[in-house]
Design an enzyme around this catalytic site. Sequence first.
Site, PDB file in Angstrom:
ATOM      1  N   CYS A   8       0.821  -1.213   0.000  1.00  0.00           N
ATOM      2  CA  CYS A   8       0.000   0.000   0.000  1.00  0.00           C
ATOM      3  C   CYS A   8       0.853   1.261   0.000  1.00  0.00           C
ATOM      4  O   CYS A   8       0.391   2.327  -0.401  1.00  0.00           O
ATOM      5  CB  CYS A   8      -0.945   0.003   1.202  1.00  0.00           C
ATOM      6  SG  CYS A   8      -0.104  -0.031   2.800  1.00  0.00           S
ATOM      7  N   SER A  55       9.549   2.965   6.158  1.00  0.00           N
ATOM      8  CA  SER A  55       8.093   2.907   6.280  1.00  0.00           C
ATOM      9  C   SER A  55       7.534   4.234   6.761  1.00  0.00           C
ATOM     10  O   SER A  55       8.236   5.050   7.376  1.00  0.00           O
ATOM     11  CB  SER A  55       7.687   1.812   7.273  1.00  0.00           C
ATOM     12  OG  SER A  55       8.086   0.547   6.802  1.00  0.00           O
ATOM     13  N   GLN A 115       5.035  -5.018   9.490  1.00  0.00           N
ATOM     14  CA  GLN A 115       4.310  -5.670   8.398  1.00  0.00           C
ATOM     15  C   GLN A 115       5.146  -5.760   7.121  1.00  0.00           C
ATOM     16  O   GLN A 115       5.049  -6.724   6.369  1.00  0.00           O
ATOM     17  CB  GLN A 115       3.018  -4.913   8.110  1.00  0.00           C
ATOM     18  CG  GLN A 115       2.072  -5.699   7.217  1.00  0.00           C
ATOM     19  CD  GLN A 115       0.708  -5.054   7.122  1.00  0.00           C
ATOM     20  OE1 GLN A 115       0.515  -3.934   7.545  1.00  0.00           O
ATOM     21  NE2 GLN A 115      -0.243  -5.772   6.564  1.00  0.00           N
ATOM     22  N   ALA A 161     -11.472  -8.758   6.132  1.00  0.00           N
ATOM     23  CA  ALA A 161     -10.947  -9.449   7.316  1.00  0.00           C
ATOM     24  C   ALA A 161      -9.624 -10.142   7.009  1.00  0.00           C
ATOM     25  O   ALA A 161      -9.296 -11.162   7.603  1.00  0.00           O
ATOM     26  CB  ALA A 161     -11.972 -10.465   7.822  1.00  0.00           C
TER      27      ALA A 161
END
Length: 542
Positions: free
Chosen positions: A141, A200, A207, A283
Amino acid sequence: MAFSTGFATALVAGSKVETTLLFNPTSCCSSSSPSSFLKSQQISLFWNPNRSDKRIQRGVRCEAVSPPDVSTISALEQLKTSAADRYTKERSSIVVIGLSIHTTPVEMREKLAIPEAEWPRAIGELCGLNHIEEAAVLSTCNRMEIYVVALSQHRGVKEVTEWMSKTSGIPVSELCEHRFLLYNNDATQHLFEVSAGLDSLVLGEGQILAQVKQVVKVGQGVVGFGRNISGLFKHAITVGKRVRTETNIAAGAVSVSSAAVELAFMKLPESSHVTARMLVIGAGKMGKLVIKHLVAKGCTKMVVVNRSEERVAAIREELKGVEIIYKPLSEMLTSAAEADVVFTSTASETPLFLKEHVLDLPPADPAVGGLRLFVDISVPRNVGSCITDVETARVYNVDNLKEVVAANKEDRLRKAMEAKAIIGEESKQFEAWRDSLETVPTIKKLRAYAERIRTAELEKCLSKMGDDISKKTRRAVDDLSRGIMNKLLHGPMQHLRCDGSDSRTLDETLENMHALNRMFGLETDTTLFEQKIRAKIEQNQK
């Protein structure tokens, strides 16, 4: 049109005359011979007696005392030869062509995003380009980065950028405006910093390390995810683990998911923190983290929309004591109508919410100011930018999380300095390992050379012994010749191997490689390099 510039100087009437050779290397990608490319280009000369030598950063400088016309031609010939020599002797380079949250808006990143299932296809297409040997895709992302082993830096970058433009529909000029390019050691250090969480949005988040691991997992067995690239990513995983263990940089650090939750609570009136109605769409890994962070914030009830109930049931089982209500995708809009905050984190490549959907929704609870918050942490985005025009809604995406990450920044920056020291050490080790790979072709060629001599002499010996010799004798003679060869090769082979941890040993190993190439007339790496390029071009011209 981009030009590379070389410089040559000559002594004319006692003063220096500088000539500038301009040529366009980007036009040579279809040519199978660097030298033929140089001969085919037009050469322009510009006399610039005022240019300072300090401005000449790259190129070839040649001094001559011959008459002007002869010396100029000689200088140009030397320059052409040097350019061709640089091309053929250029070592394969590790290159990263990247667009990240630091350089590129989400609107562009989502067009470039490649789903994980498409990574093998992308690797295959990239390795089909003329000057690309190996490739890997890191698409998250926050970033879209392509790592390649390029036979030529300039040509490889050009080809990959054009490929990115073709697959995304973004013009090359726009990509060049936002992309960053890193080569060799800089590319290595960058990936190590990415894996360690230093690059990041949230410093130290964990992650990204899992995403780097996924690149290796997906790449296994894919043609094009070769030794250099796989070695780089595997080493990056080691670096990411070591940094987190030795610096504790992840302590107190938040993920994108937790930053999204934090942002939502920053935007909500404090009085509504307990009562605000929460909806999580998706989810998967990100959605699960959102749910966990909502629970950590004190939420005891929320609705989760997902394709199937299986994942939601697993989360419900893990987070006992929290009321998690499952709704199918078909009830997404109904669920949104009953929510004050909507978190979206799905892999959908098209928006789930558009302006017309949100306009039809009733206002949010007056306790939250009557504004429904959409916090979208998906790339491509799940919430259309057109919703920003709706007065009763507010939309936030991953680019809006920056205001959250300022907290605890100083402490994490100190840990980042410690992490960079570790990364510096690991980068040297990786480069040493990669340098040591240069000896592998020589090892193979030397063994093949010795094997050819062995088999030829063995045939001569056996022919002299006649046709009536037994199989046992033939085997014994064969074993004898093989044993002699292996014992003779043992010493040279030992001096062609090193683990890359000792720079002195590595230097000696490379010297030994060059010496053996000369002594035995083995094929040079330069020729192999040319063969690789020609083979790629011929393959793509079929």
